[in-house]
Design a protein around this motif. Structure first.
Motif, short mmCIF file in Angstrom:
data_model
loop_
_atom_site.label_atom_id
_atom_site.label_comp_id
_atom_site.label_asym_id
_atom_site.label_seq_id
_atom_site.Cartn_x
_atom_site.Cartn_y
_atom_site.Cartn_z
N THR A 70 0.83 -1.20 0.00
CA THR A 70 0.00 0.00 0.00
C THR A 70 0.87 1.26 0.00
O THR A 70 0.58 2.22 -0.72
N SER A 71 1.93 1.24 0.77
CA SER A 71 2.85 2.37 0.83
C SER A 71 3.52 2.60 -0.52
O SER A 71 3.61 3.74 -1.00
N LEU A 72 3.98 1.52 -1.16
CA LEU A 72 4.64 1.64 -2.46
C LEU A 72 3.66 2.14 -3.53
O LEU A 72 4.03 2.96 -4.38
N LEU A 73 2.43 1.67 -3.49
CA LEU A 73 1.43 2.13 -4.45
C LEU A 73 1.12 3.62 -4.24
O LEU A 73 1.00 4.37 -5.21
N ALA A 74 1.02 4.03 -2.99
CA ALA A 74 0.70 5.43 -2.69
C ALA A 74 1.78 6.38 -3.20
O ALA A 74 1.48 7.49 -3.64
N ARG A 75 3.03 5.93 -3.15
CA ARG A 75 4.14 6.79 -3.60
C ARG A 75 4.04 7.15 -5.08
O ARG A 75 4.59 8.16 -5.50
N CYS A 76 3.40 6.29 -5.87
CA CYS A 76 3.36 6.55 -7.31
C CYS A 76 1.95 6.79 -7.83
O CYS A 76 1.72 6.78 -9.03
N ASP A 77 1.01 7.06 -6.96
CA ASP A 77 -0.37 7.36 -7.38
C ASP A 77 -0.43 8.52 -8.36
O ASP A 77 -1.17 8.48 -9.34
N PHE A 78 0.34 9.56 -8.09
CA PHE A 78 0.25 10.78 -8.89
C PHE A 78 0.61 10.57 -10.35
O PHE A 78 0.21 11.34 -11.23
N ILE A 79 1.34 9.51 -10.65
CA ILE A 79 1.76 9.24 -12.03
C ILE A 79 0.56 8.99 -12.94
O ILE A 79 0.60 9.28 -14.13
N LEU A 80 -0.51 8.47 -12.36
CA LEU A 80 -1.69 8.16 -13.16
C LEU A 80 -2.62 9.36 -13.35
O LEU A 80 -3.63 9.25 -14.05
N MET A 81 -2.29 10.48 -12.75
CA MET A 81 -3.11 11.68 -12.92
C MET A 81 -2.95 12.21 -14.34
O MET A 81 -1.85 12.15 -14.91
N PRO A 82 -4.02 12.73 -14.93
CA PRO A 82 -3.96 13.19 -16.32
C PRO A 82 -2.92 14.29 -16.57
O PRO A 82 -2.36 14.37 -17.66
N ASP A 83 -2.64 15.11 -15.55
CA ASP A 83 -1.69 16.20 -15.75
C ASP A 83 -0.26 15.85 -15.30
O ASP A 83 0.60 16.73 -15.21
N ALA A 84 -0.01 14.58 -15.03
CA ALA A 84 1.33 14.18 -14.60
C ALA A 84 2.31 14.35 -15.77
O ALA A 84 1.97 14.07 -16.91
N PRO A 85 3.54 14.80 -15.49
CA PRO A 85 4.51 15.11 -16.55
C PRO A 85 5.25 13.86 -17.08
O PRO A 85 6.47 13.82 -17.10
N PHE A 86 4.48 12.85 -17.51
CA PHE A 86 5.10 11.63 -18.01
C PHE A 86 4.53 11.28 -19.38
O PHE A 86 3.37 11.57 -19.67
N THR A 87 5.33 10.61 -20.19
CA THR A 87 4.86 10.18 -21.50
C THR A 87 3.91 9.00 -21.34
O THR A 87 3.89 8.35 -20.28
N ALA A 88 3.17 8.70 -22.37
CA ALA A 88 2.25 7.56 -22.34
C ALA A 88 3.02 6.26 -22.08
O ALA A 88 2.56 5.38 -21.34
N ALA A 89 4.21 6.15 -22.67
CA ALA A 89 5.02 4.94 -22.48
C ALA A 89 5.47 4.81 -21.01
O ALA A 89 5.46 3.71 -20.45
N GLU A 90 5.86 5.92 -20.41
CA GLU A 90 6.27 5.89 -19.01
C GLU A 90 5.10 5.51 -18.10
O GLU A 90 5.26 4.72 -17.17
N VAL A 91 3.94 6.06 -18.40
CA VAL A 91 2.75 5.74 -17.61
C VAL A 91 2.45 4.25 -17.72
O VAL A 91 2.11 3.60 -16.72
N GLU A 92 2.58 3.67 -18.90
CA GLU A 92 2.35 2.23 -19.08
C GLU A 92 3.34 1.40 -18.26
O GLU A 92 2.97 0.37 -17.69
N GLU A 93 4.60 1.84 -18.20
CA GLU A 93 5.60 1.14 -17.37
C GLU A 93 5.17 1.15 -15.91
O GLU A 93 5.29 0.14 -15.21
N TRP A 94 4.70 2.30 -15.45
CA TRP A 94 4.26 2.41 -14.06
C TRP A 94 3.00 1.59 -13.80
O TRP A 94 2.84 1.02 -12.73
#
Length: 126
Positions: A70-94
């Motif tokens: 749960t702690s590890l998942l919470a650390r990367c929750d923001f990556i799935l937000m629509p305005d997160a500064p990541f490419t589509a490929a990076e989001v898929e990796e996460w």
């Protein structure tokens, strides 16, 4: 340094560093048993001469695994937000990493917490 289990026979003990401290912290009816490390859980034996260690149940192990997951998942929750500064490929990796975390109790059943092989995140977070 030497450690001591201090407590009453057939009861939970506490671990104290150093014989002098153990003697000072000993209460009425308690015994002192030398142990090789701190952080142990268990009871003083009925005869008061040894300790009986607590062995964690599988449910206790699963609780620790779930808490860490749960702690590890919470650390990367923001990556799935629509305005997160990541490419589509990076989001898929996460997303794949997060799925590995969610499935960890299925892919590594009956595994103790300290033996779990945790997946590596795709890259360090900012």
């Amino acid at each position: 340094m030497t450690f001591y289990a201090v407590g009453k026979p057939n009861k939970e003990f506490r671990t104290i560093e150093g014989e002098a401290s153990a003697q000072l912290n000993k209460r009425a009816g308690e015994v002192i048993v030398e142990v090789d490390q701190t952080g142990l859980r268990g009871k003083i034996s009925a005869d008061g001469k040894s300790i009986v260690l607590h062995v964690a149940s599988m449910e206790e192990e699963l609780d620790k695994i779930r808490q860490r997951r749960t702690s590890l998942l919470a650390r990367c929750d923001f990556i799935l937000m629509p305005d997160a500064p990541f490419t589509a490929a990076e989001v898929e990796e996460w997303k794949a990493y997060r799925m590995e975390l969610r499935d960890i109790t299925d892919t590594q059943p009956e595994t103790k917490f300290e033996d779990i092989v945790w997946p590596e995140p795709p890259f360090p977070l900012p």
